[in-house]
Structure formats: C-alpha cells, structure tokens
Design an enzyme around this catalytic site. Structure first.
Site, short mmCIF file in Angstrom:
data_model
loop_
_atom_site.label_atom_id
_atom_site.label_comp_id
_atom_site.label_asym_id
_atom_site.label_seq_id
_atom_site.Cartn_x
_atom_site.Cartn_y
_atom_site.Cartn_z
CG ASP A 83 69.24 22.15 40.46
OD1 ASP A 83 69.75 22.45 39.38
OD2 ASP A 83 68.82 21.00 40.71
CG HIS A 103 70.01 25.97 32.30
ND1 HIS A 103 69.56 24.74 31.88
CD2 HIS A 103 69.94 25.94 33.66
CE1 HIS A 103 69.22 23.99 32.93
NE2 HIS A 103 69.43 24.71 34.02
CE1 TYR A 146 72.40 22.44 31.20
CE2 TYR A 146 72.63 23.39 33.38
CZ TYR A 146 72.24 22.35 32.56
OH TYR A 146 71.70 21.21 33.10
NE ARG A 170 73.66 13.55 32.79
CZ ARG A 170 74.34 12.91 33.75
NH1 ARG A 170 75.37 12.13 33.43
NH2 ARG A 170 74.02 13.05 35.01
N1 LIG Z 1 65.11 23.62 37.23
C1 LIG Z 1 66.15 22.82 37.51
O1 LIG Z 1 67.25 23.29 37.73
C2 LIG Z 1 65.96 21.35 37.53
C3 LIG Z 1 66.86 20.50 38.19
C4 LIG Z 1 66.64 19.14 38.12
C5 LIG Z 1 65.54 18.63 37.45
N2 LIG Z 1 64.71 19.49 36.83
C6 LIG Z 1 63.50 19.04 36.12
O2 LIG Z 1 62.69 18.25 37.00
C7 LIG Z 1 61.82 17.45 36.22
C8 LIG Z 1 61.87 16.01 36.67
O3 LIG Z 1 63.06 15.40 36.20
P1 LIG Z 1 63.30 13.83 36.28
O4 LIG Z 1 64.57 13.54 35.57
O5 LIG Z 1 63.18 13.39 37.67
O6 LIG Z 1 62.08 13.29 35.41
P2 LIG Z 1 61.25 11.95 35.57
O7 LIG Z 1 60.77 11.59 34.22
O8 LIG Z 1 62.03 10.97 36.37
O9 LIG Z 1 60.01 12.38 36.50
C9 LIG Z 1 59.00 13.21 36.06
C10 LIG Z 1 57.66 12.71 36.58
O10 LIG Z 1 56.66 13.59 36.09
C11 LIG Z 1 55.52 12.83 35.77
N3 LIG Z 1 54.68 13.60 34.87
C12 LIG Z 1 54.85 13.83 33.55
N4 LIG Z 1 53.87 14.62 33.09
C13 LIG Z 1 53.07 14.90 34.14
C14 LIG Z 1 51.90 15.69 34.31
N5 LIG Z 1 51.35 16.34 33.28
N6 LIG Z 1 51.34 15.77 35.54
C15 LIG Z 1 51.88 15.12 36.59
N7 LIG Z 1 52.99 14.35 36.49
C16 LIG Z 1 53.58 14.26 35.28
C17 LIG Z 1 56.06 11.54 35.19
O11 LIG Z 1 55.09 10.52 35.25
C18 LIG Z 1 57.27 11.29 36.10
O12 LIG Z 1 56.93 10.49 37.18
C19 LIG Z 1 62.27 17.66 34.77
O13 LIG Z 1 61.50 18.68 34.16
C20 LIG Z 1 63.69 18.15 34.93
O14 LIG Z 1 64.15 18.82 33.80
C21 LIG Z 1 64.89 20.84 36.87
O1 LIG Z 2 71.73 15.52 33.13
P1 LIG Z 2 71.09 15.42 34.44
O2 LIG Z 2 69.67 14.88 34.36
O3 LIG Z 2 71.94 14.75 35.49
O4 LIG Z 2 70.96 16.90 34.97
C1 LIG Z 2 70.20 17.86 34.33
C2 LIG Z 2 69.92 18.98 35.32
O5 LIG Z 2 71.15 19.58 35.63
C3 LIG Z 2 71.11 20.66 36.55
O6 LIG Z 2 70.68 20.16 37.80
C4 LIG Z 2 71.65 19.41 38.60
C5 LIG Z 2 71.94 20.19 39.78
O7 LIG Z 2 72.63 21.31 39.35
C6 LIG Z 2 72.72 19.44 40.81
O8 LIG Z 2 72.75 20.17 41.98
C7 LIG Z 2 72.14 18.15 41.15
O9 LIG Z 2 70.98 18.29 41.93
O10 LIG Z 2 71.92 17.44 40.00
C8 LIG Z 2 71.11 18.10 39.05
C9 LIG Z 2 71.11 17.18 37.88
O11 LIG Z 2 71.59 15.95 38.09
C10 LIG Z 2 70.21 21.71 35.98
O12 LIG Z 2 70.08 22.82 36.82
C11 LIG Z 2 68.84 21.16 35.66
O13 LIG Z 2 68.05 22.16 35.10
C12 LIG Z 2 68.96 19.98 34.75
O14 LIG Z 2 67.71 19.35 34.61
MN LIG Z 3 68.42 24.16 35.88
#
Ligand SMILES: NC(=O)c1ccc[n+]([C@@H]2O[C@H](COP(=O)([O-])OP(=O)(O)OC[C@H]3O[C@@H](n4cnc5c(N)ncnc54)[C@H](O)[C@@H]3O)[C@@H](O)[C@H]2O)c1
Ligand SMILES: O=P(O)(O)OC[C@H]1O[C@H](O[C@H]2[C@H](O)[C@@H](O)[C@@H](O)O[C@@H]2CO)[C@H](O)[C@@H](O)[C@@H]1O
Ligand SMILES: [Mn+2]
Length: 441
Positions: free
Chosen positions: A172, A201, A264, A284
């Site tokens: 995102d 990133h 990033y 963080r």
């Molecule tokens: N691609 C992006 O740009 C982007 C943006 C924001 C968040 N994220 C990703 O989204 C994910 C969630 O982030 P968060 O901060 O909310 O994490 P979080 O720890 O709050 O939530 C993750 C959830 O996944 C569950 N989980 C862990 N392993 C699992 C499995 N094998 N099967 C099913 N459930 C499982 C956990 O119990 C938890 O409830 C992370 O990987 C984060 O990096 C990616």
């Molecule tokens: O440090 P965090 O957990 O706040 O953020 C890590 C993530 O950062 C990006 O996602 C942002 C996103 O860009 C923004 O739109 C909004 O939804 O918040 C997100 C995070 O707070 C990044 O793209 C992710 O890959 C990271 O996990």
């Molecule tokens: Mn990302």
C-alpha cells in the site's frame, strides 16, 4: 455484478477493522455476500469479529453471512477471494528484528535490512503452508497477499508456486504516497496514473499523470522541493514517525531530483541518519503496540460494549481501499491500473527475467498485465540488482538452511555491507528465531 465471498486470513490483525470500513466504503465497487475471518489466535480474532458483527449489521446488511473460525475447512472452502495479512511471531518478534541490528549499529526496520531478513525468514514457511492449504480447498480463488516483507514473500511464493497465476502480492506504500500527491495536485488518488519501477519498498515514480494523460510530474516535484510533502492518509496523518518519513522524501528528491522516491529508500540512502534517530527501547514495533494496536482493540472493545458504532468516528483508509480496488478490478475485469508485484519477464528490459518487480499493471480477470518499463538508468539498476541479490539469497537460504547465504545477503544489503557485522547479526537473529527456523542448524 456477482457478489463475492471473501476470506480474511490473519483476521486478528490491527488492519482488520480498517479493512471492514474500507469494504463498506467500497461496497458498490466490490459487493460482498459473505465474509469469513480466519486466524490462529482465537481471542485476538474474536475481538475484531465481535466488533465487525456490529459494524456489518449497521452498515453492510447486504453481507448475509459472517463467520469467524480457526477451522481451515470452514474458512477456505468456496471463497472467491483471500486477503492475507499474517505476522509470524507478532509485533514482539518485530521488536527484536528492529533491536538486534541496531545493537550492531545497523538499520533496525520491519522490512528493510537485517530486520526484514529475519521477518522474511519467518513469513516464508507460514505463507507456503497457507497457500498449499488454501489450494487444497479451492484452485480458482484469488489470493491477495499483504503479508510482509512482500518482496521476499513474493520471491518465495513465485518459486514454490510458479504456475499459480492467481496469487498477487501487493503493497500500500506507493498508494499512500499517491494520496499525498493527490492532495498536492488538488485531486483524488483515483484520478492519477503512476509510472513507476522497482522492487517492493525499493522503487521510484518516474511520472505521475492524470487520466487525461497530462503529465503532472514537474509540478509535483517543484512543490515537494519547495514545500515538502505530508502524510495525509487518515491512518498515518497524525503519526510523527510517518510525518518524519514523508519529510525525508523532500531530502531524497533534493539529493537526486531524477525520480520521485519510495519512502523506504530512506533506509538505504541515509542508513547512518536512520540509525542515529532510533531509540532502541522504543522502536517502531513498540510504538505500534502502544499506538495502532491499542487504538484498534480499544475501539473494538467499545463497539462490542455499546453494541453500536454510532459513537465512533470510523473511516476508510488507503490500505484497505487499495487492496479492495485491485480485487474489484480482478473480479470484474475493470482493467484499472495499479502498482502490484509481478515477475519481471522483460517488463524492465535490462533486469533479469526472474526478478519480482513492482510496476503498473492493468488489472484484468486474467490477472495483472504489466506495461513495458523499458531500460532503467545505471544508478537505479545497480541499486536494484544488489537488493535483488539480497532478496534472492534470503529465499535460497530459507530453502537450503544456509547461514553463508544469509551472510552474503546482508553483505549485499546497503544497510549492512560489512562482513563481520553481517556474520554477527545473522548469528544473533538465528538464535532469536530458532523456533521458527529449524533448518538452520
Ligand atoms: N504489504 C503492505 O504494504 C502492508 C501494509 C500494512 C501491513 N502489512 C502487513 O500486514 C500484516 C499484518 O500486520 P499487523 O501489524 O496488523 O499484524 P498483527 O500481528 O496485528 O496481525 C497479524 C495476525 O496474523 C495472525 N497470524 C499469524 N500467523 C498466522 C497464520 N499462520 N495463519 C493465520 N493467522 C496468523 C496473528 O494471530 C494476528 O492476529 C503484516 O505482515 C504486515 O507487515 C503489509
Ligand atoms: O510501522 P507501521 O506498522 O505503522 O507501518 C508499516 C507498514 O508501512 C506501510 O504501510 C502503511 C501504509 O502505507 C499507510 O497507507 C497506512 O495504511 O499505514 C500503513 C502502516 O501504518 C508499508 O507499505 C507496509 O508494508 C508496512 O507494513
Ligand atoms: Mn508495503
């Protein structure tokens, strides 16, 4: 329009309630009949789920069935779409990923450098298992993945499932940056068409145009160089860490005005500055535990206790809307243009074919169709190639249990470079993560 059945995997996530608000905001674009939550953490998921029951009753009655479960069969059978957002090891493991490199004087970050390497090693196994399990129930469903580090997850899934064309990794961040561009340009993000290349990133916008084809890049650069750029998406607008990151975009552009950088890149271009501003006891992960995680679960508890969302100021953010708009374009063959992560195969003509690149694609019901990028300049090509080497070595290392490849990976990563440091960090990260990584003896 056929209504879709959506399964959220990792539904205990801090992003789930935001995703629900986004599904409500996007219900005309991506109409749902059914939502299923799946997580391995029953309690964490139940909080989000009980609040979601209230939310759906009040704001999305067209969803006639909502289930939450830890049973894979219930969760995975007959779904049209999967949104995956898991975090293996949770935010506590993220904190270690950030602290260990910092102890060695290197960037401590969720997806960049050694922290991203450790997180990648933890994510790969769970993601491969999940995709196998999902595919044992459904061959056709679209699997949209947000799980980080998306670059390493994409590389690993592409190797393990080379013929599965219905897995799509998404980030995102470019969209969140485009929300800020849109604010500067006085339009909506959906009016803008990006030209961009890179790894996840790790990329650059080469142009921003509107849907009429007008090139807005010069105007955008001039404003960012003159006045800076702010984080404006709801989720990050009031977050000092994200504002500091957006401030650095101006510095990056001033130092190299050629292209508009992904946020990033700050970790790779200014590693010393990024290390010096860190407090090892409040990285963080700790800020998110005390911030977003607390805020989201307090909100869920209030909604559950009052039985209504009427007292809450709920909003959709770009994180959810972006994933949903990509899904809608896949479901209804809209051919909208979004940045997603796909095998290169000549899109960037002077980069190896098997790189997983983040580029603009028309999103069709047959998957993403990328636009040709052509050749990229020497500086960005060389940066991408060293980072790509790092990413590929991390995935090799996971499959082979090779410490040497992890050391080589960090030697290539701009946040480490130094071999003795790379060896020491690998050692510490493997000790910390041994329960997730039995293949490293
Ligand atoms: N691609 C992006 O740009 C982007 C943006 C924001 C968040 N994220 C990703 O989204 C994910 C969630 O982030 P968060 O901060 O909310 O994490 P979080 O720890 O709050 O939530 C993750 C959830 O996944 C569950 N989980 C862990 N392993 C699992 C499995 N094998 N099967 C099913 N459930 C499982 C956990 O119990 C938890 O409830 C992370 O990987 C984060 O990096 C990616
Ligand atoms: O440090 P965090 O957990 O706040 O953020 C890590 C993530 O950062 C990006 O996602 C942002 C996103 O860009 C923004 O739109 C909004 O939804 O918040 C997100 C995070 O707070 C990044 O793209 C992710 O890959 C990271 O996990
Ligand atoms: Mn990302």
């Amino acid at each position: 329009m056929k209504r879709q059945k959506l399964t959220i995997v990792g539904a205990g996530s801090t992003y789930t309630l935001g995703m629900m608000n986004s599904l409500i905001a996007e219900k005309e674009n991506f109409p749902l009949s059914e939502i299923v939550f799946y997580d391995i953490d029953e309690q964490r998921q139940a909080l989000n789920a009980k609040a979601t029951e209230v939310l759906l009753r009040e704001k999305y009655p067209e969803v006639t069935k909502f289930t939450y479960t830890t049973d894979k069969k219930v969760a995975f059978e007959n779904a049209d779409f999967f949104f995956i957002q898991i975090r293996t090891g949770g935010l506590v493991a993220r904190e270690k990923d950030e602290q260990i490199p910092l102890k060695h004087g290197c960037v401590g970050q969720e997806t960049c450098g050694p922290g991203g390497m450790a997180y990648g090693l933890r994510s790969i196994g769970d993601m491969i298992t999940l995709v196998n399990e999902i595919r044992s129930y459904t061959k056709d469903a679209w699997i949209l993945n947000y799980t980080n580090p998306a670059a390493i997850v994409a590389e690993a899934l592409n190797r393990e499932f080379p013929n599965d064309k219905r897995i799509l990794n998404i980030c995102d961040m470019p969209a969140a940056i485009m929300v800020s561009y849109a604010k500067i340009l006085g339009c909506e993000i959906w009016d803008l068409v990006p030209e961009y290349f890179g790894l996840n990133h790790y990329g650059w916008f080469t142009a921003i145009k509107n849907k009429q084809g007008e090139d807005l890049t010069a105007q955008l650069k001039a404003t960012i160089l003159g006045e800076g750029i702010k984080a404006v998406d709801n989720e990050i607008a009031n977050d000092p860490s994200w504002q500091a990151t957006f401030d650095n975009m101006r510095t990056m552009l001033a130092d190299n005005p050629e292209f508009l950088p992904n946020t990033y890149l700050q970790y790779y271009l200014y590693p010393e500055k990024m290390v010096s501003k860190e407090d090892i006891n409040n990285t963080r992960a700790r800020q998110v535990i005390n911030g977003r995680e607390k805020r989201v679960f307090d909100l869920a508890n209030r909604i559950i206790a009052s039985g209504t969302t009427a007292n809450e100021n709920l909003h959709a953010d770009i994180h959810g809307r972006y994933m949903i708009r990509v899904a809608a374009s896949l479901a209804y063959n809209k051919k909208d243009i979004y940045l997603v992560i796909v095998p290169n195969n000549g899109i960037i003509s002077n980069l190896q074919a098997d790189a997983m690149v983040e580029v603009p694609c028309a999103i069709t019901n047959d998957g993403p169709k990328a636009f040709a990028v052509g050749t990229i300049p020497t500086f960005q090509k060389a940066m991408i190639e060293s980072q790509l080497g790092y990413e590929k070595l991390v995935v090799d290392a996971w499959f082979e249990g090779s410490r040497q490849k992890l050391v080589n990976a960090l030697t290539l990563n701009r946040t480490v470079i130094d071999v003795p440091k790379a060896k020491a960090i690998v050692e510490d990260l493997l000790i910390e993560n041994q329960r997730y990584l039995p293949q490293f003896k």
